[in-house]
Motif scaffolding. Sequence first.
Motif, PDB file in Angstrom:
ATOM      1  N   ASN A 142     -12.795  14.453  51.809  1.00  0.00           N
ATOM      2  CA  ASN A 142     -12.734  16.414  52.437  1.00  0.00           C
ATOM      3  C   ASN A 142     -13.944  15.808  52.818  1.00  0.00           C
ATOM      4  O   ASN A 142     -15.000  15.563  51.705  1.00  0.00           O
ATOM      5  N   PRO A 143     -14.543  15.645  54.158  1.00  0.00           N
ATOM      6  CA  PRO A 143     -15.893  15.538  53.953  1.00  0.00           C
ATOM      7  C   PRO A 143     -16.684  17.380  53.829  1.00  0.00           C
ATOM      8  O   PRO A 143     -17.936  17.309  52.919  1.00  0.00           O
ATOM      9  N   VAL A 144     -16.373  17.658  53.723  1.00  0.00           N
ATOM     10  CA  VAL A 144     -16.335  19.238  53.745  1.00  0.00           C
ATOM     11  C   VAL A 144     -16.490  19.604  51.995  1.00  0.00           C
ATOM     12  O   VAL A 144     -17.834  20.109  51.720  1.00  0.00           O
ATOM     13  N   ALA A 145     -16.227  19.635  51.245  1.00  0.00           N
ATOM     14  CA  ALA A 145     -15.591  19.407  50.085  1.00  0.00           C
ATOM     15  C   ALA A 145     -17.013  18.380  49.320  1.00  0.00           C
ATOM     16  O   ALA A 145     -17.508  18.882  48.217  1.00  0.00           O
ATOM     17  N   ALA A 146     -16.668  17.225  49.881  1.00  0.00           N
ATOM     18  CA  ALA A 146     -17.509  16.757  49.503  1.00  0.00           C
ATOM     19  C   ALA A 146     -19.363  16.907  49.653  1.00  0.00           C
ATOM     20  O   ALA A 146     -19.980  16.950  48.875  1.00  0.00           O
ATOM     21  N   MET A 147     -20.022  17.093  50.576  1.00  0.00           N
ATOM     22  CA  MET A 147     -21.440  17.676  50.975  1.00  0.00           C
ATOM     23  C   MET A 147     -21.372  18.853  49.990  1.00  0.00           C
ATOM     24  O   MET A 147     -22.982  19.330  49.832  1.00  0.00           O
ATOM     25  N   ARG A 148     -20.006  19.878  49.342  1.00  0.00           N
ATOM     26  CA  ARG A 148     -20.807  20.763  49.226  1.00  0.00           C
ATOM     27  C   ARG A 148     -20.548  20.679  47.941  1.00  0.00           C
ATOM     28  O   ARG A 148     -21.524  21.291  46.550  1.00  0.00           O
ATOM     29  N   ASP A 149     -20.039  19.465  47.254  1.00  0.00           N
ATOM     30  CA  ASP A 149     -20.437  19.046  46.061  1.00  0.00           C
ATOM     31  C   ASP A 149     -21.550  18.436  45.921  1.00  0.00           C
ATOM     32  O   ASP A 149     -22.483  18.797  44.905  1.00  0.00           O
ATOM     33  N   MET A 150     -22.375  18.001  46.641  1.00  0.00           N
ATOM     34  CA  MET A 150     -23.758  17.409  47.143  1.00  0.00           C
ATOM     35  C   MET A 150     -24.553  18.299  46.950  1.00  0.00           C
ATOM     36  O   MET A 150     -25.370  18.884  46.023  1.00  0.00           O
ATOM     37  N   GLU A 151     -24.156  19.222  47.256  1.00  0.00           N
ATOM     38  CA  GLU A 151     -24.919  20.533  47.445  1.00  0.00           C
ATOM     39  C   GLU A 151     -25.041  21.304  46.068  1.00  0.00           C
ATOM     40  O   GLU A 151     -25.774  22.095  45.717  1.00  0.00           O
ATOM     41  N   ALA A 152     -23.417  21.117  44.999  1.00  0.00           N
ATOM     42  CA  ALA A 152     -23.721  21.792  43.643  1.00  0.00           C
ATOM     43  C   ALA A 152     -24.614  21.182  43.046  1.00  0.00           C
ATOM     44  O   ALA A 152     -25.396  21.821  42.275  1.00  0.00           O
ATOM     45  N   PHE A 153     -24.552  20.041  43.502  1.00  0.00           N
ATOM     46  CA  PHE A 153     -25.614  19.089  41.947  1.00  0.00           C
ATOM     47  C   PHE A 153     -26.638  19.574  42.739  1.00  0.00           C
ATOM     48  O   PHE A 153     -27.968  19.502  41.354  1.00  0.00           O
ATOM     49  N   THR A 154     -27.114  19.261  43.875  1.00  0.00           N
ATOM     50  CA  THR A 154     -28.844  19.303  44.566  1.00  0.00           C
ATOM     51  C   THR A 154     -29.045  21.065  43.451  1.00  0.00           C
ATOM     52  O   THR A 154     -30.152  20.929  43.431  1.00  0.00           O
ATOM     53  N   ARG A 155     -28.480  22.048  43.892  1.00  0.00           N
ATOM     54  CA  ARG A 155     -29.008  23.175  42.869  1.00  0.00           C
ATOM     55  C   ARG A 155     -28.918  23.237  41.507  1.00  0.00           C
ATOM     56  O   ARG A 155     -30.260  23.612  41.094  1.00  0.00           O
ATOM     57  N   ASP A 156     -28.376  22.509  41.328  1.00  0.00           N
ATOM     58  CA  ASP A 156     -28.004  22.173  39.799  1.00  0.00           C
ATOM     59  C   ASP A 156     -29.240  22.034  38.961  1.00  0.00           C
ATOM     60  O   ASP A 156     -29.547  21.751  37.673  1.00  0.00           O
ATOM     61  N   VAL A 157     -29.779  20.929  39.437  1.00  0.00           N
ATOM     62  CA  VAL A 157     -31.157  19.729  38.929  1.00  0.00           C
ATOM     63  C   VAL A 157     -32.098  20.474  39.823  1.00  0.00           C
ATOM     64  O   VAL A 157     -33.454  20.338  39.278  1.00  0.00           O
ATOM     65  N   GLY A 167     -32.784  21.265  42.933  1.00  0.00           N
ATOM     66  CA  GLY A 167     -33.259  20.122  44.305  1.00  0.00           C
ATOM     67  C   GLY A 167     -33.365  21.076  45.515  1.00  0.00           C
ATOM     68  O   GLY A 167     -32.885  21.845  45.053  1.00  0.00           O
ATOM     69  N   PHE A 168     -33.434  20.332  46.862  1.00  0.00           N
ATOM     70  CA  PHE A 168     -32.948  21.149  47.640  1.00  0.00           C
ATOM     71  C   PHE A 168     -32.950  20.280  49.034  1.00  0.00           C
ATOM     72  O   PHE A 168     -33.339  18.957  49.080  1.00  0.00           O
ATOM     73  N   SER A 169     -31.520  20.648  50.035  1.00  0.00           N
ATOM     74  CA  SER A 169     -32.024  19.698  51.485  1.00  0.00           C
ATOM     75  C   SER A 169     -32.488  20.105  52.535  1.00  0.00           C
ATOM     76  O   SER A 169     -32.971  21.034  52.928  1.00  0.00           O
ATOM     77  N   GLU A 180     -25.065  30.735  48.326  1.00  0.00           N
ATOM     78  CA  GLU A 180     -25.413  29.467  47.967  1.00  0.00           C
ATOM     79  C   GLU A 180     -27.031  29.483  48.421  1.00  0.00           C
ATOM     80  O   GLU A 180     -27.800  28.828  47.446  1.00  0.00           O
ATOM     81  N   PHE A 181     -27.364  28.761  49.588  1.00  0.00           N
ATOM     82  CA  PHE A 181     -28.325  28.933  50.619  1.00  0.00           C
ATOM     83  C   PHE A 181     -29.500  30.186  49.691  1.00  0.00           C
ATOM     84  O   PHE A 181     -30.684  29.393  48.924  1.00  0.00           O
ATOM     85  N   GLY A 182     -29.540  30.842  49.220  1.00  0.00           N
ATOM     86  CA  GLY A 182     -30.466  32.217  48.834  1.00  0.00           C
ATOM     87  C   GLY A 182     -30.660  31.388  47.114  1.00  0.00           C
ATOM     88  O   GLY A 182     -31.467  31.644  46.406  1.00  0.00           O
ATOM     89  N   THR A 183     -29.501  30.567  46.430  1.00  0.00           N
ATOM     90  CA  THR A 183     -29.602  30.246  45.537  1.00  0.00           C
ATOM     91  C   THR A 183     -30.547  28.389  45.780  1.00  0.00           C
ATOM     92  O   THR A 183     -31.364  28.596  44.853  1.00  0.00           O
ATOM     93  N   MET A 184     -30.124  27.960  46.415  1.00  0.00           N
ATOM     94  CA  MET A 184     -31.168  26.637  46.588  1.00  0.00           C
ATOM     95  C   MET A 184     -32.871  26.804  46.468  1.00  0.00           C
ATOM     96  O   MET A 184     -33.505  26.370  46.477  1.00  0.00           O
ATOM     97  N   PHE A 185     -33.187  27.666  47.803  1.00  0.00           N
ATOM     98  CA  PHE A 185     -33.722  28.190  48.642  1.00  0.00           C
ATOM     99  C   PHE A 185     -34.282  28.948  47.919  1.00  0.00           C
ATOM    100  O   PHE A 185     -33.723  30.797  47.231  1.00  0.00           O
ATOM    101  N   ASP A 186     -35.752  29.805  47.560  1.00  0.00           N
ATOM    102  CA  ASP A 186     -37.004  30.799  47.116  1.00  0.00           C
ATOM    103  C   ASP A 186     -36.781  31.737  48.368  1.00  0.00           C
ATOM    104  O   ASP A 186     -37.676  31.943  49.053  1.00  0.00           O
ATOM    105  N   LEU A 187     -36.268  33.015  48.514  1.00  0.00           N
ATOM    106  CA  LEU A 187     -36.068  33.602  50.102  1.00  0.00           C
ATOM    107  C   LEU A 187     -37.830  34.438  49.634  1.00  0.00           C
ATOM    108  O   LEU A 187     -37.794  35.913  50.433  1.00  0.00           O
ATOM    109  N   GLU A 188     -37.570  35.202  48.827  1.00  0.00           N
ATOM    110  CA  GLU A 188     -38.233  36.605  48.180  1.00  0.00           C
ATOM    111  C   GLU A 188     -39.428  36.498  49.141  1.00  0.00           C
ATOM    112  O   GLU A 188     -40.225  37.916  49.831  1.00  0.00           O
TER     113      GLU A 188
END
Length: 525
Positions: free
Chosen positions: A450-465, A467-469, A481-489
């Motif tokens: 499942n390509p979408v599930a795989a990339m979403r899992d990768m993005e979740a890992f990235t946010r947890d540590v 990182g950023f895409s 989720e985008f707003g969690t990975m990046f600082d949009l303030e």
Amino acid sequence: MSWKSTLIRLLEDNRGLVVLFFCLPASYIFNLILHTKNWLYRKFYGSSLNHDRQVIKIQNQIKSWKKSNSTKLLCNDRPNWLSLSTKFFQKQKCHKVSVNLVNILELDKKNLTIRVEPMVTVGEITEYLIPMGYTLAVTLEISDATLGGLAMGTGMTTYSHKVGLYQETIISYEVVLGDGSLVTATKVVNSDLYKALPWSHGSLGFLVGLTLKIIKVKPYVKLTYIPIKGQKEYCDKIRYLSGAINCKDKVPDYVEATIYNRNEAVVMTGEFSNGDSNLPINHVTKWYKPWFYKHTESALKKGKFTELIPLREYLLRHNRAIFWVVESMIPFGNNPLFRLFFGWLLPPKPAFLKFTTTPGIRTFTFTNQVFQDIVLPINELENQIATSEKLFNTYPLLVYPCRVYDHGPESGQIKRPPSKYLIPGTNYTMYNDLGIYGVPGHVKNKVKYNPVAAMRDMEAFTRDVGGFSFLYADIFMTREEFGTMFDLELYEKVRKRYFAEGAFPHLYEKVKPEIDVFEIAKRYE
């Protein structure tokens, strides 16, 4: 079935032939025409005075749009297929503004800076600077990348362990805002805009000028290839050479690694050199040469070795094979006979790959290939590799170490790095780009994937540590989720303060895929 449908089906079913017989020759011809056109334009219209006239034209277009009370948001008129992004932003829904700025404006050798227009490419700037003994502090490996595109997006290189991301090398931005005014943003003047422009992807204004740091260089890179077996061994070696550990030791000018499987990698170190009669010179970008990552792989068999590479060829070493992406399009592309007779046509311009991308091809590549650059703390390198292998099972993997600075609160879209990763006595931590390109092993082996599930899992890992895409590639995140990975303030404040609200699309709208990733995910449930 209509002739149009038949043609589209033929394009989709014979992608490799399309690349070989259309994209490659068309790319070559297009490149010659574009290079000649830009050379003539710079020769006859390359003055600062003409630059000012072109900027006024852009301002007038925006003022006319504003007077018309149009509800359409603004975007540039550059065709989607000329962009290096994997996405197809729906420009037909926007009011298009012509922004054709291709000149190199001013070289300041005393202060080591260069002022350019945004559509100057990496290929052009290296061709201009290197014969004079200079290069950009951060230079992407793909010659078609534009300096403005990198400024509004991001970039890093194998020198980034010394200087950081591309944005750290920008002295000033010249931007036309949503009200038609022209402003300059530096660390001192309009500093909030200066901080928010990187990673904004054209959602805050039109970039019309850019001043960048350059560095003095020598004509060659003395490159050493170090084959290493054992994951801990090569991960520790990368961390040591980048300065992430034992950071007081002198680090090489260039550091990169190509990981060929979980237990084998080749780590490369480069030093500027005037030449060495005891070392061979390798012209790695010649059409008949093996693709660079294949040349690198040879170190796994023959052991450690060192050679000289002309600087411009080193900087563009991955250009011919677009790292190793071309292999999935032309599997026989590294064959000696192909290189001998057709290698001079490489690389296919990303523009023509996108130009021949039908909706069916777009969906196919979206679901059957992975093309991602993800920036993660280098302390998590082993976990990065394990996560990538579990989700995509594809090699090689690219690793570039890179400083990520802590510039304090409200310093832009990149979140402050976790304090636990900061290198003692500095305001930065060492991250790395993890480049994942190719066909996932699950697809090759026809295993459920499942390509979408795989990339979403990768993005979740990235946010947890922390990182950023990179946002040129497809993202699979919701807006939250985008707003969690990046600082949009700061970004949201800048949008209001500098007239981007109601004039330019929001960042998330600019970078999300034009296809519904969550609808595609349902097919695999």
